[in-house]
Design a protein around this motif. Structure first.
Motif, PDB file in Angstrom:
ATOM      1  N   ASN A 187       0.808  -1.224   0.000  1.00  0.00           N
ATOM      2  CA  ASN A 187       0.000   0.000   0.000  1.00  0.00           C
ATOM      3  C   ASN A 187       0.841   1.274   0.000  1.00  0.00           C
ATOM      4  O   ASN A 187       0.462   2.269  -0.601  1.00  0.00           O
ATOM      5  CB  ASN A 187      -0.930   0.020   1.214  1.00  0.00           C
TER       6      ASN A 187
ATOM      7  N   LEU B  97      -1.556   2.216  -2.708  1.00  0.00           N
ATOM      8  CA  LEU B  97      -3.016   2.315  -2.577  1.00  0.00           C
ATOM      9  C   LEU B  97      -3.528   3.753  -2.675  1.00  0.00           C
ATOM     10  O   LEU B  97      -4.667   3.973  -3.064  1.00  0.00           O
ATOM     11  CB  LEU B  97      -3.482   1.681  -1.258  1.00  0.00           C
ATOM     12  N   ILE B  98      -2.682   4.739  -2.328  1.00  0.00           N
ATOM     13  CA  ILE B  98      -3.155   6.128  -2.386  1.00  0.00           C
ATOM     14  C   ILE B  98      -3.549   6.503  -3.817  1.00  0.00           C
ATOM     15  O   ILE B  98      -4.700   6.858  -4.062  1.00  0.00           O
ATOM     16  CB  ILE B  98      -2.134   7.119  -1.767  1.00  0.00           C
TER      17      ILE B  98
ATOM     18  N   TYR C  45      -4.121   4.500  -6.222  1.00  0.00           N
ATOM     19  CA  TYR C  45      -5.128   3.521  -6.657  1.00  0.00           C
ATOM     20  C   TYR C  45      -6.527   3.962  -6.224  1.00  0.00           C
ATOM     21  O   TYR C  45      -7.463   3.979  -7.017  1.00  0.00           O
ATOM     22  CB  TYR C  45      -4.765   2.159  -6.054  1.00  0.00           C
ATOM     23  N   VAL C  46      -6.656   4.352  -4.958  1.00  0.00           N
ATOM     24  CA  VAL C  46      -7.969   4.786  -4.455  1.00  0.00           C
ATOM     25  C   VAL C  46      -8.345   6.139  -5.081  1.00  0.00           C
ATOM     26  O   VAL C  46      -9.507   6.355  -5.420  1.00  0.00           O
ATOM     27  CB  VAL C  46      -7.989   4.883  -2.911  1.00  0.00           C
ATOM     28  N   ARG C  47      -7.341   7.007  -5.256  1.00  0.00           N
ATOM     29  CA  ARG C  47      -7.626   8.318  -5.853  1.00  0.00           C
ATOM     30  C   ARG C  47      -8.246   8.118  -7.241  1.00  0.00           C
ATOM     31  O   ARG C  47      -9.237   8.743  -7.582  1.00  0.00           O
ATOM     32  CB  ARG C  47      -6.345   9.147  -5.935  1.00  0.00           C
TER      33      ARG C  47
ATOM     34  N   MET D 223      -5.705  10.739  -0.560  1.00  0.00           N
ATOM     35  CA  MET D 223      -6.467   9.978  -1.560  1.00  0.00           C
ATOM     36  C   MET D 223      -7.499  10.861  -2.265  1.00  0.00           C
ATOM     37  O   MET D 223      -8.145  10.425  -3.207  1.00  0.00           O
ATOM     38  CB  MET D 223      -7.187   8.802  -0.888  1.00  0.00           C
TER      39      MET D 223
ATOM     40  N   THR E 231      -3.231   2.704   5.745  1.00  0.00           N
ATOM     41  CA  THR E 231      -3.593   3.030   4.361  1.00  0.00           C
ATOM     42  C   THR E 231      -4.785   2.200   3.898  1.00  0.00           C
ATOM     43  O   THR E 231      -5.715   2.710   3.268  1.00  0.00           O
ATOM     44  CB  THR E 231      -2.367   2.847   3.441  1.00  0.00           C
TER      45      THR E 231
END
Lengths: 172, 432
Positions: free
Chosen positions: A97, A154-155, A157-159, B49, B141
């Motif tokens: 992540n 993951l940052i 990816y989620v964005r 995010m 996360t």
């Protein structure tokens, strides 16, 4: 992107208290965490490690707490990758992540000595021991995990997913 | 081919009829939980995010319990950050310093029910499996992603079934069972697997003991621990809970049909089945520096100690305090053993007061502190000096876990911990 550096070897069951002791968990700044990286296992690790160096460990690396401070500390003190015979599951997820390269390969662990020069091609999962000339192949990631790695963690990816949701809403 | 209870819960939350071990599924959790350690990083990540609102402010629980009541200014800043996040997001279930330890508090508040899927920013989230829920820990996360999206990916784990047979002695409980199991399979013996606990000794075990067992599933590397819910589970749920169970308690929504469904099918597939007979089992102690270094208490009678801690998400519930009080009543703890007793929540504290247990502790020379995770992970309170040894009812005895890297933690249940406090060395409850 290729990762290369010297191997730092550790045994089985390197727990998250060894990677970053509990007393530092009020700290969230990665640079500050990096200064105490692996303090429980090797007090001088953070001052000895060079950017791109590789931690090579046995089974169950990162067992114990869910603290993300552990992979953050490793990443920010310059560790380019962790190769282990196996990983504890929360540590593995956390590393993926935050974009710390983690590779599962028991053979590489068994056949690497401290100080060996290691070179890794992450996209191929290929680990080369330049000191011995041996080459190893890490266990491949499942497709979804590979997608997160490719996105850079993951940052992003989620964005991307949140932006996709916004677009759906906008279009409806 | 049937499914295990774990597979059934995962399938239901993935919107599928069936899942298989190894398969990766996207699930929608019933509840997310975070604290003052995983939370502050999760809040920053959530913002990075590009997320604005949590997916459901009723389904994100925040408990400040690790460095609280605030240890120092850094801890205070972590708490402030979480408090501000809770306020700005309209978090319904926000519990501040001293309210209790997350894994004691959430079940008590009726926030967990059988069949739920819970994701927590803490490795001991596995505790909730005692209620027949699937619960697992993640880092900051992952938690931030789940707060933003309302979903998370999980790999369906294989299940290992642990069968406990026989009637144990009065000094033996959930802690001894789980230490026995971890001692047998090792700290990575259940790596990536679900540990399912069953058999007559589990049916006889109280809910507090089941919480203790599921709590330590992570110490064998497991993704989750679970006990198939039974009438005991429902009775416990009926006694507790206020938040979600507005229509007559959180257990009230669980029909006997649901209970039948929340059992592993006869034709399910286990990775393996491991059986134990606990009839003549001695109280178990895990010696430094792994929870799998387990020995019967009688082999450790020469180990002198400096501190005892009774509490934590593992053994800070009312049954644990009753066990400690049974030993400490009318006795004094050794002059050379600091004895720290920490009720797991204000509710446990209040019940202990009502039953006179706090009087017993104070009279014995023990110190009673406000609910906190502090000593368990060397955060604050009861930090050990070089060369010191502690018998603790907590869950980890790693190098330096409770303070100095040359200190030692011995993990045990509350009977052995209390008896050791009196004896000044590791002791069987019958020795005092």
């Amino acid at each position: 992107m290729e990762v290369s550096g010297r191997a730092w070897k550790f045994g089985d069951n390197i727990d998250t208290d060894l990677i970053i002791p509990g007393q530092y968990l009020t700290v969230q700044d990665p640079q500050e965490l990096g200064k105490h990286c692996m303090e429980g296992a090797d007090r001088d690790f953070a001052s000895k490690v060079k950017p791109g160096d590789v931690v090579v460990a046995g089974h169950n690396f990162g067992c114990g707490s869910s603290r993300e401070h552990a992979p953050l500390a490793l990443k920010s003190c310059g560790v380019g990758a962790v190769i282990a015979a196996s990983f504890a599951r929360i540590f593995f997820r956390n590393a993926i992540n935050i974009g710390l390269l983690v590779l599962e390969c028991e053979e590489a662990y068994r056949r690497t000595s401290p100080g060996d020069e290691i070179s890794i091609q992450p996209e191929l999962g290929v680990i080369k021991n330049l000191t011995t000339g041996e080459e190893f192949k890490a266990a491949p990631y499942p497709p979804l995990v590979a997608g997160i790695v490719q996105a850079g963690g993951l940052i992003p990816y989620v964005r991307m997913r949140l932006q996709g949701k916004d677009r759906e809403k906008g279009g409806a | 081919m049937g499914m295990t209870i774990t597979e059934k819960i995962l399938a239901a939350h993935a919107g599928k009829d069936k899942v298989r071990p190894g398969e990766i599924v996207q699930v929608r959790p019933d509840l997310l939980m975070t604290n003052d350690i995983s939370g502050p990083i999760a809040v920053d990540v959530f913002k990075s995010m590009g997320a604005d609102r949590v997916f459901d402010p009723e389904k994100v629980v925040i408990v400040l319990d690790h460095f609280t009541p605030n240890k120092d200014v850094k801890a205070a800043k972590s708490s402030t950050k979480m408090r501000e996040f809770a306020r700005s997001q309209g978090i319904v279930h926000f519990y501040d310093a001293g309210f209790g330890i997350e894994h004691v508090v959430l079940p008590e508040l009726g926030l967990i029910k059988p069949g739920d899927l819970v994701i927590g920013g803490d490795s001991h989230t596995v505790t909730y499996g005692a209620l027949g829920a699937f619960a697992t820990g993640v880092g900051s996360t992952d938690l931030a992603g789940a707060m933003a999206l309302g979903e998370i990916w999980l790999k369906v784990p294989e299940t290992i079934r642990f069968e406990f047979k026989g009637k144990p002695s009065r000094w033996v409980g959930g802690k001894d069972f789980i230490l026995l199991a971890i001692g047998r399979i090792g700290v990575s013996g259940a790596l990536y697997c679900a540990m399912e606990f069953g058999g007559e000794a589990i049916a006889d075990l109280g809910m507090d003991g089941r919480f203790t067992m599921c709590n330590m599933a992570i110490e064998a590397g497991a993704k989750s621990g679970i006990v198939e819910p039974d009438e005991k589970t429902l009775a416990w749920l009926a006694e507790y809970g206020c938040c979600r169970g507005t229509q007559g308690g959180p257990g009230s929504g669980i029909s006997s049909r649901t209970l039948d469904w929340l059992r592993s099918d006869r034709d399910c597939t286990y990775k393996s089945v491991i059986a134990f007979d606990v009839t003549d089992l001695e109280p178990q102690v895990a010696v430094p520096h792994l929870p799998s270094n387990v020995k019967p208490v009688s082999q450790l009678r020469d180990v002198k100690i400096h501190q005892v801690v009774i509490g934590s998400c593992t053994n800070g519930r009312i049954s644990d305090l009753r066990a400690a009080a049974e030993i400490l009543k009318g006795r004094k703890v050794s002059k050379w053993v600091r004895t720290l007793i920490i009720p797991g929540s204000q509710a446990v504290y209040k019940q202990a007061l009502k039953e006179g247990l706090i009087d017993v502790f104070v009279d014995s020379g023990a110190v009673v502190a406000a609910p906190t995770c502090g000593p368990c992970f060397g955060g604050y309170l009861g930090i050990l000096d070089e060369g010191e040894r502690c018998v603790s009812t907590t869950n980890r005895n790693f190098v330096g876990r409770m303070g100095h890297e040359k200190s030692e933690v011995y993990l045990a249940g509350p009977y052995v911990a209390a008896a050791s406090a009196v004896a000044g060395r590791i002791a069987h409850p019958e020795e005092v």
